[in-house]
Design an enzyme around this catalytic site. Sequence first.
Site, PDB file in Angstrom:
ATOM      1  N   SER A  32     -37.646  -4.263   2.844  1.00  0.00           N
ATOM      2  CA  SER A  32     -37.907  -3.008   2.155  1.00  0.00           C
ATOM      3  C   SER A  32     -37.538  -3.144   0.898  1.00  0.00           C
ATOM      4  O   SER A  32     -37.969  -2.630  -0.238  1.00  0.00           O
ATOM      5  CB  SER A  32     -37.162  -1.954   2.887  1.00  0.00           C
ATOM      6  OG  SER A  32     -35.763  -1.990   2.911  1.00  0.00           O
ATOM      7  N   LYS A  83     -27.845   3.239   4.565  1.00  0.00           N
ATOM      8  CA  LYS A  83     -27.673   4.292   5.477  1.00  0.00           C
ATOM      9  C   LYS A  83     -26.236   4.473   6.039  1.00  0.00           C
ATOM     10  O   LYS A  83     -26.081   5.542   6.787  1.00  0.00           O
ATOM     11  CB  LYS A  83     -28.508   3.465   6.949  1.00  0.00           C
ATOM     12  CG  LYS A  83     -30.174   3.436   6.415  1.00  0.00           C
ATOM     13  CD  LYS A  83     -30.794   4.989   6.086  1.00  0.00           C
ATOM     14  CE  LYS A  83     -32.118   4.703   6.150  1.00  0.00           C
ATOM     15  NZ  LYS A  83     -32.879   5.869   5.942  1.00  0.00           N
TER      16      LYS A  83
END
Length: 456
Positions: free
Chosen positions: A271, A40
């Site tokens: 994830s 991110k």
Amino acid sequence: MASVLDLIGDTPLIEVTRIDRGPCRLFLKLESANPSGSLKDRPARTMIEAAEADGRLKPGGTIVEATAGNTGLGLALVGGRKGYRTLLVVPDKMAREKVLHAKAMGAEVFITRSDVGKGHPDYYQDLAAAITRRTAGAFFVNQFANPANPRAHETATGPEILRQMDGDVDAIVVGVGSGGMLTGIGRFMRRASPKTTMILADPEGSVLAPYVETGRMVQAGSWAVEGIGEDFVPPNADLSLVSRAFAIPDAESFASARDLLRAEGVLAGSSSGTLLAAALRFCRAQAAPKRVVSLVCDSGAKYLSKVFNPIFLAQEGWSHPDRHGTVRDIVVSRYSEGTAVVVRPEDNLRTVFARMRSTDVSQLPVVDASGHVIGLVDESDVLAALLAEREDPNRAFARPVKEVMATRLETISADAPIADLLPLFRKDYVAIVMDGDQFLGVATRLDLINYFRIAL
């Protein structure tokens, strides 16, 4: 001179060699190597720079975002280096490591509910939008619809993967949180490598995998994996780019992340476990060799209290999946497995307090050298000792456990019906659970509540 922001991107690619991949070769792009520990960082920098360029974010302004944690960390990293205030709205199921990390970087964190959907004022995106409206000079990043999000992956992540794979990649396995990674990499590959198939890895409970596979929108469930999976299709998620989707149960995702660390030495988050599990399912189903890429979305250091915590795994019912319908099912931390927190009769009260504080428990069994439970010490015992030695707290903390512990114990068989716990709890007792003549662990009201939670 380089700054920390210059370290974003150009992450390494490694091959998985010690986990069964069927006929395929599987490669992982280590996005955990970015400065804040996740992929991110890429869209965080791109979205901030785009807002600066078009005037939405001015010097002295405030960055606001709804985030599962990693986008917030990236925004705090980039925004902090550029002198902006950062306000993050985070659902309450997020790992404490990410929240603490964001606060350590100077971000202001608002914790909100994770059990409400879009349109509710406490839903994290709606709350972030409301905070933006009432904050002067605020810029709502809105990663779910911000076009700079997929652009970061279309212009950087995708080209890096194709270059590192020498132009030969058959499939890429991604997850969807905001949709930026799927859409950005997918758009680039559609143009530069049309043979490359995009595969979606989705937590079981999310609406995305069922929508891809059936074309129908289902009712969202719940999942423990953080950062991917949604209860709606984000505007940035171009699901038409996806050829196949896999819904992965939480237990499989968490187990895959742990397997990756043991087998390959890669510390990855929940994830990443979902992506790895889906990639392995895809690879093992192939009849011919393929070159497959997935990503380590973030570092497992953000999830030590969850993915790599045996007590958390037991609380979710994953460590002891067999159900007996007896008190045995209630015991989360088991003495024989080394997860029960105990003290010895010779330990002092300073040790008792340290263990209570570090493990968030209020009572500890006292176990002797032969493994027998001989007492129980709780926070009221420690407090009573301190009040008796008000003039010299150090003397109180130096007292051995055996001088203050309760020796009248309420034991119960591990094979007793669960209902037999209720009379003990009504008397404010902690149940000492015995498996024959062996100490199994303790059962508390909270353990019983958790049992009913995971049984739902």
